[in-house]
Design a protein around this motif. Sequence first.
Motif, PDB file in Angstrom:
ATOM      1  N   TRP A   1      18.979  25.731 -11.309  1.00  0.00           N
ATOM      2  CA  TRP A   1      18.541  26.998 -11.905  1.00  0.00           C
ATOM      3  C   TRP A   1      19.709  27.720 -12.578  1.00  0.00           C
ATOM      4  O   TRP A   1      19.581  28.250 -13.678  1.00  0.00           O
ATOM      5  CB  TRP A   1      17.855  27.896 -10.859  1.00  0.00           C
ATOM      6  N   ALA A   2      20.859  27.683 -11.923  1.00  0.00           N
ATOM      7  CA  ALA A   2      22.040  28.321 -12.525  1.00  0.00           C
ATOM      8  C   ALA A   2      22.340  27.688 -13.891  1.00  0.00           C
ATOM      9  O   ALA A   2      22.698  28.399 -14.847  1.00  0.00           O
ATOM     10  CB  ALA A   2      23.237  28.173 -11.596  1.00  0.00           C
ATOM     11  N   ASP A   3      22.163  26.365 -13.990  1.00  0.00           N
ATOM     12  CA  ASP A   3      22.413  25.698 -15.276  1.00  0.00           C
ATOM     13  C   ASP A   3      21.450  26.195 -16.345  1.00  0.00           C
ATOM     14  O   ASP A   3      21.823  26.425 -17.490  1.00  0.00           O
ATOM     15  CB  ASP A   3      22.238  24.171 -15.138  1.00  0.00           C
ATOM     16  N   ILE A   4      20.162  26.347 -15.941  1.00  0.00           N
ATOM     17  CA  ILE A   4      19.169  26.814 -16.918  1.00  0.00           C
ATOM     18  C   ILE A   4      19.548  28.202 -17.418  1.00  0.00           C
ATOM     19  O   ILE A   4      19.577  28.455 -18.625  1.00  0.00           O
ATOM     20  CB  ILE A   4      17.745  26.870 -16.276  1.00  0.00           C
ATOM     21  N   VAL A   5      19.865  29.087 -16.468  1.00  0.00           N
ATOM     22  CA  VAL A   5      20.203  30.467 -16.852  1.00  0.00           C
ATOM     23  C   VAL A   5      21.408  30.463 -17.789  1.00  0.00           C
ATOM     24  O   VAL A   5      21.397  31.099 -18.851  1.00  0.00           O
ATOM     25  CB  VAL A   5      20.492  31.334 -15.596  1.00  0.00           C
ATOM     26  N   GLU A   6      22.422  29.713 -17.426  1.00  0.00           N
ATOM     27  CA  GLU A   6      23.637  29.677 -18.224  1.00  0.00           C
ATOM     28  C   GLU A   6      23.336  29.160 -19.641  1.00  0.00           C
ATOM     29  O   GLU A   6      23.760  29.736 -20.636  1.00  0.00           O
ATOM     30  CB  GLU A   6      24.683  28.795 -17.511  1.00  0.00           C
ATOM     31  N   ARG A   7      22.563  28.077 -19.703  1.00  0.00           N
ATOM     32  CA  ARG A   7      22.260  27.478 -21.007  1.00  0.00           C
ATOM     33  C   ARG A   7      21.490  28.467 -21.887  1.00  0.00           C
ATOM     34  O   ARG A   7      21.805  28.645 -23.060  1.00  0.00           O
ATOM     35  CB  ARG A   7      21.436  26.190 -20.793  1.00  0.00           C
ATOM     36  N   ILE A   8      20.494  29.127 -21.313  1.00  0.00           N
ATOM     37  CA  ILE A   8      19.671  30.034 -22.119  1.00  0.00           C
ATOM     38  C   ILE A   8      20.447  31.302 -22.492  1.00  0.00           C
ATOM     39  O   ILE A   8      20.478  31.704 -23.651  1.00  0.00           O
ATOM     40  CB  ILE A   8      18.387  30.437 -21.341  1.00  0.00           C
ATOM     41  N   VAL A   9      21.086  31.902 -21.479  1.00  0.00           N
ATOM     42  CA  VAL A   9      21.742  33.190 -21.739  1.00  0.00           C
ATOM     43  C   VAL A   9      22.924  33.048 -22.702  1.00  0.00           C
ATOM     44  O   VAL A   9      23.246  33.974 -23.443  1.00  0.00           O
ATOM     45  CB  VAL A   9      22.140  33.878 -20.405  1.00  0.00           C
ATOM     46  N   SER A  10      23.506  31.846 -22.735  1.00  0.00           N
ATOM     47  CA  SER A  10      24.643  31.662 -23.658  1.00  0.00           C
ATOM     48  C   SER A  10      24.178  31.742 -25.122  1.00  0.00           C
ATOM     49  O   SER A  10      24.993  31.858 -26.027  1.00  0.00           O
ATOM     50  CB  SER A  10      25.349  30.339 -23.390  1.00  0.00           C
TER      51      SER A  10
ATOM     52  N   VAL B   1      11.158  16.775  -1.167  1.00  0.00           N
ATOM     53  CA  VAL B   1      12.391  17.418  -1.642  1.00  0.00           C
ATOM     54  C   VAL B   1      12.149  18.934  -1.707  1.00  0.00           C
ATOM     55  O   VAL B   1      11.033  19.362  -1.962  1.00  0.00           O
ATOM     56  CB  VAL B   1      12.744  16.872  -3.057  1.00  0.00           C
ATOM     57  N   THR B   2      13.171  19.746  -1.467  1.00  0.00           N
ATOM     58  CA  THR B   2      12.995  21.212  -1.519  1.00  0.00           C
ATOM     59  C   THR B   2      12.661  21.674  -2.938  1.00  0.00           C
ATOM     60  O   THR B   2      13.004  21.013  -3.916  1.00  0.00           O
ATOM     61  CB  THR B   2      14.289  21.952  -1.104  1.00  0.00           C
ATOM     62  N   ILE B   3      12.007  22.835  -3.014  1.00  0.00           N
ATOM     63  CA  ILE B   3      11.651  23.378  -4.332  1.00  0.00           C
ATOM     64  C   ILE B   3      12.918  23.686  -5.123  1.00  0.00           C
ATOM     65  O   ILE B   3      13.035  23.372  -6.297  1.00  0.00           O
ATOM     66  CB  ILE B   3      10.839  24.693  -4.179  1.00  0.00           C
ATOM     67  N   LEU B   4      13.867  24.307  -4.435  1.00  0.00           N
ATOM     68  CA  LEU B   4      15.046  24.799  -5.122  1.00  0.00           C
ATOM     69  C   LEU B   4      16.199  23.817  -4.991  1.00  0.00           C
ATOM     70  O   LEU B   4      16.624  23.495  -3.892  1.00  0.00           O
ATOM     71  CB  LEU B   4      15.431  26.136  -4.473  1.00  0.00           C
ATOM     72  N   GLN B   5      16.665  23.311  -6.131  1.00  0.00           N
ATOM     73  CA  GLN B   5      17.881  22.502  -6.079  1.00  0.00           C
ATOM     74  C   GLN B   5      19.019  23.363  -6.595  1.00  0.00           C
ATOM     75  O   GLN B   5      18.975  23.798  -7.748  1.00  0.00           O
ATOM     76  CB  GLN B   5      17.758  21.259  -6.967  1.00  0.00           C
ATOM     77  N   SER B   6      19.972  23.616  -5.696  1.00  0.00           N
ATOM     78  CA  SER B   6      21.043  24.536  -6.107  1.00  0.00           C
ATOM     79  C   SER B   6      21.730  23.956  -7.327  1.00  0.00           C
ATOM     80  O   SER B   6      21.893  22.758  -7.459  1.00  0.00           O
ATOM     81  CB  SER B   6      22.038  24.735  -4.970  1.00  0.00           C
TER      82      SER B   6
END
Length: 353
Positions: A310-319, A302-307
């Motif tokens: 990462w966006a979910d992680i950023v959103e969860r943390i930055v919120s 499987v590819t390293i990056l699952q689209s």
Amino acid sequence: MTAFDIKSKKPLIISGPCSAETEEQTLETCKQLAASGMVDVLRAGIWKPRTKPGNFEGVGIKGLPWMAKAKEITGLPIAIEVATGKHVHEALEFGVDILWVGARSTVNPFSVQEICDAVRGQDVTILIKNPMNPDVDLWIGAVERFRAVGVEKIGLIHRGFSAIGGKYRNNPMWHLAIEMRRRMPGLPLICDPSHICGRRDTLLEVCQKSADLNYDGLIIESHICPDKAWSDASQQVTPTDLETILKSIKWRNEIVDKPEFLQALDQFRVQIDQLDNELFELLSKRMNIAERIGEVKRDNNVTILQSGRWADIVERIVSQADSLKLSREFMSTILEAIHIESINRQNKIMNKK
Ligand code: PEP
Ligand code: MN
């Protein structure tokens, strides 16, 4: 005569026009600056490195007697920019006390070496501006070249790094100047708010920031009639406005010998050191897990990056920025650094032969 000692005063204040334009403008500016009693060294550009030909490229050698006269009248030492061996010889002939290497020269080891060859073995004082691009090694390389030809009186000027857009003309990237000071301890560090800001209204905040970071002085452009200046008009201030700025800066002590202060500082530092340890232990644990994920992905091709992930992680943390009282910008920067390291670690695992 021995060369000017940059460490003779802190904060050392250098000021004068971006460029010497006419004898009258040079002398009048220098006289007013000297009369304020707040300026220690007079500056002016004689040869101007311009981004495009056709812009004012400096008056050249005919400006040197003007600066020599300013020195004679005011009793203050003088500083100019040099970019070639010829500039050096001419400047020294006219009794220039401090030579500075401009940002466009520091980027070029050929230019730096040419200036070094011209001062080899002489007792001169050199200030080295940071290179245009954010490369601390290049800046250090220039210092090393001057040391190699026997120059001992060396100081650094922080004028920010080329930027496209952003609040300032040149991005200060304060951490790079601090890193430079860490790697080259003992060299005076002078801030150039004029070239960082590119405009007048932010000069004071940049001056104050440099004072708070324990800089050793300032080099600020001043002109009797800034709006009419032939170069860098929007960032120059009148000698009177310069005086107001200088009087508003709060220079702080690096250390105060009061037991209560030292005790309080010590207590907080113990806590900071402990928290830093914990932060990095946690990051280490996080990276180990990232490697385990790498193994699982490798085994399943499987590819390293699952689209999306990462966006979910950023959103969860930055919120959580508001509730944690951290800026979103800071949180995103940290997350990005973590993500890069995480990807590198996974990449290694997935491509291990
Ligand atoms: C200057 O000091 O006028 C100048 C040209 O600065 P820099 O080399 O920082 O662009
Ligand atoms: Mn300038």
